[in-house]
Design a protein around this motif. Structure first.
Motif, mmCIF file in Angstrom:
data_model
loop_
_atom_site.group_PDB
_atom_site.id
_atom_site.type_symbol
_atom_site.label_atom_id
_atom_site.label_comp_id
_atom_site.label_asym_id
_atom_site.label_seq_id
_atom_site.Cartn_x
_atom_site.Cartn_y
_atom_site.Cartn_z
ATOM 1 N N GLU A 1 0.818 -1.211 0.000
ATOM 2 C CA GLU A 1 0.000 0.000 0.000
ATOM 3 C C GLU A 1 0.853 1.262 0.000
ATOM 4 O O GLU A 1 0.449 2.281 -0.538
ATOM 5 N N TYR A 2 2.018 1.182 0.655
ATOM 6 C CA TYR A 2 2.872 2.353 0.800
ATOM 7 C C TYR A 2 4.251 2.110 0.211
ATOM 8 O O TYR A 2 4.835 1.046 0.391
ATOM 9 N N ILE A 3 4.753 3.122 -0.459
ATOM 10 C CA ILE A 3 6.114 3.120 -0.988
ATOM 11 C C ILE A 3 6.859 4.213 -0.238
ATOM 12 O O ILE A 3 6.425 5.368 -0.213
ATOM 13 N N PHE A 4 7.954 3.859 0.388
ATOM 14 C CA PHE A 4 8.769 4.815 1.126
ATOM 15 C C PHE A 4 10.005 5.108 0.290
ATOM 16 O O PHE A 4 10.672 4.184 -0.167
ATOM 17 N N GLY A 5 10.316 6.382 0.091
ATOM 18 C CA GLY A 5 11.459 6.649 -0.756
ATOM 19 C C GLY A 5 12.037 8.036 -0.640
ATOM 20 O O GLY A 5 11.466 8.941 -0.032
ATOM 21 N N ASN A 6 13.189 8.172 -1.239
ATOM 22 C CA ASN A 6 13.890 9.436 -1.403
ATOM 23 C C ASN A 6 14.306 9.468 -2.869
ATOM 24 O O ASN A 6 15.354 8.942 -3.226
ATOM 25 N N PRO A 7 13.469 10.030 -3.729
ATOM 26 C CA PRO A 7 13.705 9.902 -5.163
ATOM 27 C C PRO A 7 14.826 10.778 -5.692
ATOM 28 O O PRO A 7 15.095 11.852 -5.176
ATOM 29 N N GLU B 1 14.529 7.777 -10.626
ATOM 30 C CA GLU B 1 13.235 7.266 -10.181
ATOM 31 C C GLU B 1 12.058 8.042 -10.767
ATOM 32 O O GLU B 1 10.908 7.667 -10.568
ATOM 33 N N THR B 2 12.315 9.105 -11.488
ATOM 34 C CA THR B 2 11.256 9.956 -12.031
ATOM 35 C C THR B 2 10.239 9.190 -12.874
ATOM 36 O O THR B 2 9.031 9.379 -12.695
ATOM 37 N N PRO B 3 10.653 8.313 -13.789
ATOM 38 C CA PRO B 3 9.645 7.574 -14.569
ATOM 39 C C PRO B 3 8.725 6.725 -13.693
ATOM 40 O O PRO B 3 7.516 6.658 -13.940
ATOM 41 N N PHE B 4 9.276 6.087 -12.667
ATOM 42 C CA PHE B 4 8.450 5.276 -11.772
ATOM 43 C C PHE B 4 7.440 6.158 -11.038
ATOM 44 O O PHE B 4 6.259 5.830 -10.946
ATOM 45 N N HIS C 1 12.694 -3.929 -1.874
ATOM 46 C CA HIS C 1 13.593 -2.789 -1.964
ATOM 47 C C HIS C 1 14.044 -2.623 -3.406
ATOM 48 O O HIS C 1 14.314 -3.603 -4.083
ATOM 49 N N ALA C 2 14.080 -1.413 -3.870
ATOM 50 C CA ALA C 2 14.615 -1.131 -5.206
ATOM 51 C C ALA C 2 15.426 0.148 -5.142
ATOM 52 O O ALA C 2 15.068 1.081 -4.440
ATOM 53 N N ALA C 3 16.512 0.157 -5.867
ATOM 54 C CA ALA C 3 17.342 1.354 -5.931
ATOM 55 C C ALA C 3 17.610 1.683 -7.388
ATOM 56 O O ALA C 3 17.932 0.805 -8.175
ATOM 57 N N GLY C 4 17.458 2.942 -7.717
ATOM 58 C CA GLY C 4 17.718 3.378 -9.087
ATOM 59 C C GLY C 4 19.189 3.651 -9.276
ATOM 60 O O GLY C 4 19.862 4.145 -8.382
ATOM 61 N N ALA C 5 19.698 3.316 -10.423
ATOM 62 C CA ALA C 5 21.105 3.586 -10.743
ATOM 63 C C ALA C 5 21.132 4.318 -12.074
ATOM 64 O O ALA C 5 20.685 3.801 -13.085
ATOM 65 N N ASP C 6 21.633 5.513 -12.054
ATOM 66 C CA ASP C 6 21.670 6.344 -13.244
ATOM 67 C C ASP C 6 23.085 6.295 -13.806
ATOM 68 O O ASP C 6 24.046 6.562 -13.108
ATOM 69 N N ARG C 7 23.218 5.961 -15.076
ATOM 70 C CA ARG C 7 24.537 5.808 -15.685
ATOM 71 C C ARG C 7 25.019 7.097 -16.362
ATOM 72 O O ARG C 7 26.068 7.096 -16.970
ATOM 73 N N ARG C 8 24.258 8.159 -16.281
ATOM 74 C CA ARG C 8 24.692 9.400 -16.903
ATOM 75 C C ARG C 8 25.895 9.991 -16.169
ATOM 76 O O ARG C 8 26.019 9.854 -14.959
ATOM 77 N N GLN C 9 26.734 10.635 -16.891
ATOM 78 C CA GLN C 9 27.877 11.305 -16.288
ATOM 79 C C GLN C 9 27.438 12.632 -15.687
ATOM 80 O O GLN C 9 26.637 13.346 -16.263
ATOM 81 N N LEU C 10 27.946 12.952 -14.505
ATOM 82 C CA LEU C 10 27.597 14.220 -13.866
ATOM 83 C C LEU C 10 28.365 15.361 -14.483
ATOM 84 O O LEU C 10 29.445 15.276 -14.915
#
Length: 103
Positions: free
Chosen positions: A20-26, A30-33, A94-103
């Motif tokens: 019912e609840y998703i706890f996160g710090n996006p 994670e924007t598409p989700f 648990h799920a964690a997003g990993a972004d491969r873009r260069q900063l």
């Protein structure tokens, strides 16, 4: 085979599991989700100010209610390593997003 976007597949799996609840710090990955959650009003997103807090909230919710919890955090640097011990004991998902873009 039915094709669908990953964000919808994840949301449908969470609904099927009784989450019912998703706890996160996006973060940006994670924007598409988060965008897809508008199609699933039965899922409520609880935003935390830090990844460790989100994992702790999910852990506490699952332990207190006996219901499944889901923590969705943005992974950067050593965040995943710091939370690994808690995540392994988390009575939920648990799920964690990993972004491969260069900063």
């Amino acid at each position: 085979m039915v094709k669908m976007l990953g964000k919808h597949a994840l949301a449908q799996m969470l609904v099927a599991e009784g989450v019912e609840y998703i706890f996160g710090n996006p973060g940006t990955s994670e924007t598409p989700f988060l965008d897809g959650l508008q199609d699933y009003p039965q899922l409520r997103y609880i935003q935390a100010l830090q990844e460790g807090t989100a994992v702790g909230m999910a852990d506490g919710y699952a332990r207190a209610t006996g219901k499944p919890a889901f923590a969705n955090i943005h992974i950067a640097g050593r965040v995943g390593q710091r939370n690994q011990r808690v995540v392994q004991r988390l009575p939920g998902r648990h799920a964690a997003g990993a972004d491969r873009r260069q900063l």
